[in-house]
Design a protein around this motif. Structure first.
Motif, PDB file in Angstrom:
ATOM      1  N   LYS A 102     -61.515 -11.851   6.264  1.00 57.85           N
ATOM      2  CA  LYS A 102     -61.504 -13.154   5.052  1.00 57.85           C
ATOM      3  C   LYS A 102     -62.515 -13.797   4.302  1.00 57.85           C
ATOM      4  N   GLY A 103     -62.743 -13.772   3.572  1.00 59.99           N
ATOM      5  CA  GLY A 103     -63.752 -15.026   3.401  1.00 59.99           C
ATOM      6  C   GLY A 103     -65.083 -15.022   3.469  1.00 59.99           C
ATOM      7  N   THR A 106     -68.555  -7.589   4.589  1.00 64.48           N
ATOM      8  CA  THR A 106     -68.221  -6.590   5.813  1.00 64.48           C
ATOM      9  C   THR A 106     -69.305  -6.385   6.370  1.00 64.48           C
TER      10      THR A 106
END
Length: 154
Positions: A102-103, A106
């Protein structure tokens, strides 16, 4: 009485011969049933997930392992040190590693697991600004409109 004891002796001899033949058949080494096939040797893979800007570990990032050519995958979460450990991958295989946190952007990459121990270090970046075709991008080669060459005046 002699005939009766002779029959008992014959029956006991018959049963002893039958038991001996069954024991010999049970110890037959030519046929052992299903063949045992040992599992392939496995490798220990340690993945460390760090922030790109300061090098701190990223906790609770999802690390997905997928063997190339196989169906299914295995997902692990990183610990407080940013590490995920897997020791069931076959040695000599190729694995796709995908990291989702998260944040962060990817990450995905292919790795060859050719040794008994492999260490992978991945640095994740923060998401960048979204690219828009409506904004000026001076560093892009296609930012300038295509101008036709002017004819020299006579």
């Amino acid at each position: 009485m002699g005939l009766r004891s002779l029959r008992r002796l014959a029956f006991s001899f018959f049963f002893l011969a039958l038991a001996a033949s069954l024991a010999a058949a049970a110890q037959d080494t030519t046929h052992r049933g299903r063949k045992y096939k040992a599992p392939p040797p496995t490798s220990r893979v340690e993945v460390t997930i760090l922030r790109n800007d300061d090098g701190h570990a990223i906790e609770n990032a999802a690390v997905v392992f997928q063997l190339v050519g196989d169906k299914g995958n295995l997902e692990l979460k990183t610990n407080e040190d940013g590490k995920a450990l897997l020791d069931v991958l076959p040695t000599g295989s190729k694995v796709l590693v995908q990291v989702i946190a998260k944040g962060f952007q990817t990450f995905g990459g292919d790795y060859n697991v050719d040794k008994s121990e492999k260490t992978i270090q991945i640095r994740l970046k923060r998401p960048g600004q979204q690219y828009s075709i409506y904004e000026q991008h001076p560093d892009s080669a296609s930012a300038k409109p295509d101008s036709s060459p002017q004819q020299p005046q006579r």
